[in-house]
Scaffold this motif. Structure first.
Motif, short mmCIF file in Angstrom:
data_model
loop_
_atom_site.label_atom_id
_atom_site.label_comp_id
_atom_site.label_asym_id
_atom_site.label_seq_id
_atom_site.Cartn_x
_atom_site.Cartn_y
_atom_site.Cartn_z
N ASP A 176 44.83 29.35 43.51
CA ASP A 176 45.88 29.82 44.42
C ASP A 176 46.83 28.71 44.86
O ASP A 176 47.94 28.96 45.29
CB ASP A 176 45.26 30.48 45.66
CG ASP A 176 44.80 31.90 45.36
OD1 ASP A 176 45.01 32.37 44.22
OD2 ASP A 176 44.23 32.54 46.26
N LYS B 215 51.08 36.14 44.05
CA LYS B 215 50.18 37.30 44.13
C LYS B 215 50.69 38.37 45.09
O LYS B 215 50.24 39.52 45.02
CB LYS B 215 48.77 36.86 44.55
CG LYS B 215 47.99 36.20 43.41
CD LYS B 215 46.58 35.80 43.84
CE LYS B 215 45.78 35.30 42.63
NZ LYS B 215 44.49 34.71 43.03
N ALA C 39 48.53 45.01 35.04
CA ALA C 39 47.55 44.56 34.03
C ALA C 39 48.11 44.89 32.65
O ALA C 39 48.61 45.99 32.42
CB ALA C 39 46.22 45.27 34.24
N THR D 60 46.19 39.90 33.86
CA THR D 60 46.65 40.49 35.12
C THR D 60 47.54 39.49 35.84
O THR D 60 47.20 38.30 35.92
CB THR D 60 45.45 40.83 36.04
OG1 THR D 60 44.51 41.57 35.29
CG2 THR D 60 45.92 41.64 37.23
N TRP E 160 47.26 35.34 36.27
CA TRP E 160 46.21 34.47 36.82
C TRP E 160 44.81 34.97 36.44
O TRP E 160 43.83 34.33 36.72
CB TRP E 160 46.34 34.34 38.33
CG TRP E 160 46.54 35.67 39.02
CD1 TRP E 160 45.57 36.59 39.31
CD2 TRP E 160 47.78 36.24 39.46
NE1 TRP E 160 46.13 37.70 39.90
CE2 TRP E 160 47.49 37.51 40.02
CE3 TRP E 160 49.11 35.80 39.44
CZ2 TRP E 160 48.48 38.35 40.55
CZ3 TRP E 160 50.09 36.63 39.96
CH2 TRP E 160 49.77 37.89 40.51
N GLU E 161 44.76 36.16 35.83
CA GLU E 161 43.46 36.70 35.44
C GLU E 161 43.47 37.11 33.97
O GLU E 161 44.48 37.56 33.45
CB GLU E 161 43.15 37.95 36.28
CG GLU E 161 41.86 37.85 37.06
CD GLU E 161 41.58 39.12 37.86
OE1 GLU E 161 41.66 39.04 39.09
OE2 GLU E 161 41.28 40.16 37.25
N ASN F 98 40.79 39.35 31.34
CA ASN F 98 39.56 40.17 31.25
C ASN F 98 38.80 40.19 32.57
O ASN F 98 37.56 40.08 32.59
CB ASN F 98 38.65 39.66 30.12
CG ASN F 98 39.28 39.86 28.75
OD1 ASN F 98 40.39 40.36 28.63
ND2 ASN F 98 38.57 39.44 27.72
N GLY F 99 39.52 40.30 33.68
CA GLY F 99 38.86 40.46 34.97
C GLY F 99 38.31 39.21 35.62
O GLY F 99 37.54 39.30 36.57
N GLN F 100 38.70 38.05 35.14
CA GLN F 100 38.28 36.82 35.81
C GLN F 100 39.43 35.83 35.85
O GLN F 100 40.37 35.94 35.06
CB GLN F 100 37.05 36.21 35.12
CG GLN F 100 37.29 35.77 33.69
CD GLN F 100 36.04 35.18 33.07
OE1 GLN F 100 35.14 35.88 32.61
NE2 GLN F 100 35.97 33.86 33.03
N PRO F 101 39.40 34.87 36.79
CA PRO F 101 40.47 33.88 36.82
C PRO F 101 40.59 33.23 35.44
O PRO F 101 39.58 32.98 34.78
CB PRO F 101 39.98 32.87 37.86
CG PRO F 101 39.02 33.62 38.72
CD PRO F 101 38.36 34.64 37.81
N ILE F 102 41.80 32.98 34.98
CA ILE F 102 41.99 32.42 33.63
C ILE F 102 41.33 31.04 33.58
O ILE F 102 41.67 30.15 34.37
CB ILE F 102 43.48 32.29 33.27
CG1 ILE F 102 44.20 33.65 33.42
CG2 ILE F 102 43.64 31.78 31.84
CD1 ILE F 102 45.69 33.62 33.06
N GLY G 281 44.66 28.80 32.54
CA GLY G 281 44.66 28.88 33.99
C GLY G 281 45.15 27.58 34.60
O GLY G 281 45.20 26.57 33.90
#
Ligand code: MSS
Length: 367
Positions: free
Chosen positions: A63, A84, A90, A125, A181-182, A184-188, A194
């Protein structure tokens, strides 16, 4: 026999048995490892870096990462936390290296000898570029490109243009592009760009700038070598130059993933389910045909699994009866735009954009 190379530290969490480690910066998914799920698991997803990735520390507090936005009415620096708050979307999409399939060019172009595995289907996402533009008052008059700069450290004393990863995209790309920043559902993770990545669905891998630190709307394309003289469709034997077409949009493509033709695979006579992946590039995959006789005869395959929109790939399957013997198996996709995957690749000096169905054919023996 050559010993398989070890995964580099920043990608040590990946599933080694599913991957071919070409080098510390180039890791390919095995043809047999795409599986039959639609989304490519992160531990199987390919990795490609043009230069050594930045320190793992940049993903410790995603962040707090700062993006500087230029070439707009109100230029400013924004943190990921601020981005954000601007919007959320997505995007399921194929991420594919420009050089995927290079190993099949008979001219053996220089660069990583990728076969089929410099590609995956992932869900990013983030915030739409359009929402970001709105928050900064819109782009400057006369801007013609969206230019993203990667967060790699430039060693002191080096001309940044020689190694900086900065890519420019035509303004059309803005419509569906996001700052993500994401994945597949997790932070890159660092390996995939990331804390923040420019994501341009439909465009080849290189245009999806990792650890983006600057987004600019520019009159000219980036002066970086990676924009000016790399990723250009140069004639075979000729050096690339800025007047040649830039490698941007992906063409329609498909390949068979099972059988895989990999060593140790045994194909027994009888009913065989031929499976694979297909995508249309800038439009959805509409249809796939499969041939087991080197492209003489074709049968229609069915799509299986969910349809996640035009930028994602579709899985296809067709059951065929195979007697003992030798087969040449391949697939041919047609896009919603009506483009048919061609038999021949378009020759070019660096081996980009190979979508030839003949090149992706597998020779298999059924026992
Ligand atoms: N970004 C940055 N920053 N850096 C680098 O190096 N690379 C490219 C992209 N981005 C880079 C970036 C490429 S080239 C590719 S493919 C991609 O990324 C990959 O991704 P992943 O995630 O898979 O690794 Mo070829 O066209």
């Amino acid at each position: 026999k050559t010993q398989a190379k070890a995964l580099p530290a920043y990608a040590s969490w990946k599933h080694a048995d599913s991957l071919i480690v070409h080098s510390a910066n180039t890791i390919e998914t095995k043809r047999s490892a795409f599986g039959s799920g639609l989304i490519t698991p992160l531990d199987r997803l390919f990795v490609r870096n043009n230069v050594t990735p930045p320190s793992e520390q940049i993903v410790a507090d995603p962040d707090a990462w700062v993006l500087s936005i230029k070439g707009v009415k109100n230029p400013k620096d924004m943190t990921v936390a601020e981005l954000k708050r601007l919007g959320l979307v997505a995007v399921p999409m194929v991420l594919q290296c420009s050089g995927n399939g290079r190993a099949f060019f008979p001219e053996k172009p220089s660069g990583t000898q990728w076969t089929v595995g410099a590609a995956g289907c992932v869900v990013f996402t983030g915030v739409p570029i359009k929402a970001v533009l709105e928050a900064v008052g819109g782009m400057d008059e006369g801007a013609k490109y969206m230019t993203g700069q990667g967060g790699e450290e430039i060693p002191q004393g080096l001309d940044p243009n020689t190694i900086m990863v900065e890519r420019s995209l035509p303004l059309d790309a803005i419509d569906d592009a996001i700052l993500a920043w994401e994945i597949n559902g997790q932070p890159i993770p660092l390996a995939h760009g990331g804390p923040l990545r420019l994501v341009v669905p439909g465009y080849t891998g290189v245009n999806n700038v990792k650890y983006i630190k600057q987004l600019a709307f520019t009159k000219e394309q980036s002066a970086a070598n990676i924009q000016q003289n790399s990723y250009r469709l140069a004639p075979v034997g000729e050096k690339s130059n800025p007047n040649q077409e830039s490698v941007w949009e992906m063409p329609v493509k498909s390949w068979v993933t099972s059988p895989s033709g990999e060593p140790g695979e045994e194909l027994k006579a009888g009913k065989v389910q031929i499976q694979g992946l297909a995508f249309g590039g800038m439009s959805a995959a509409k249809e796939v045909e499969v041939s087991v006789d080197g492209g003489k005869n074709w049968v229609k395959a069915s799509f299986v699994g969910p349809d996640l929109g035009k930028y994602a790939w579709r899985q296809f399957v067709v059951g065929v009866d195979l007697k003992p013997g030798k087969y040449e198996i391949t697939s041919r996709a047609t896009s919603e735009a009506g483009t048919v995957q061609p038999e021949e690749r378009v020759p070019n000096n660096r081996g980009y954009l190979n979508n030839s169905w003949r090149d992706h054919m597998l020779a298999v023996t059924v026992v």
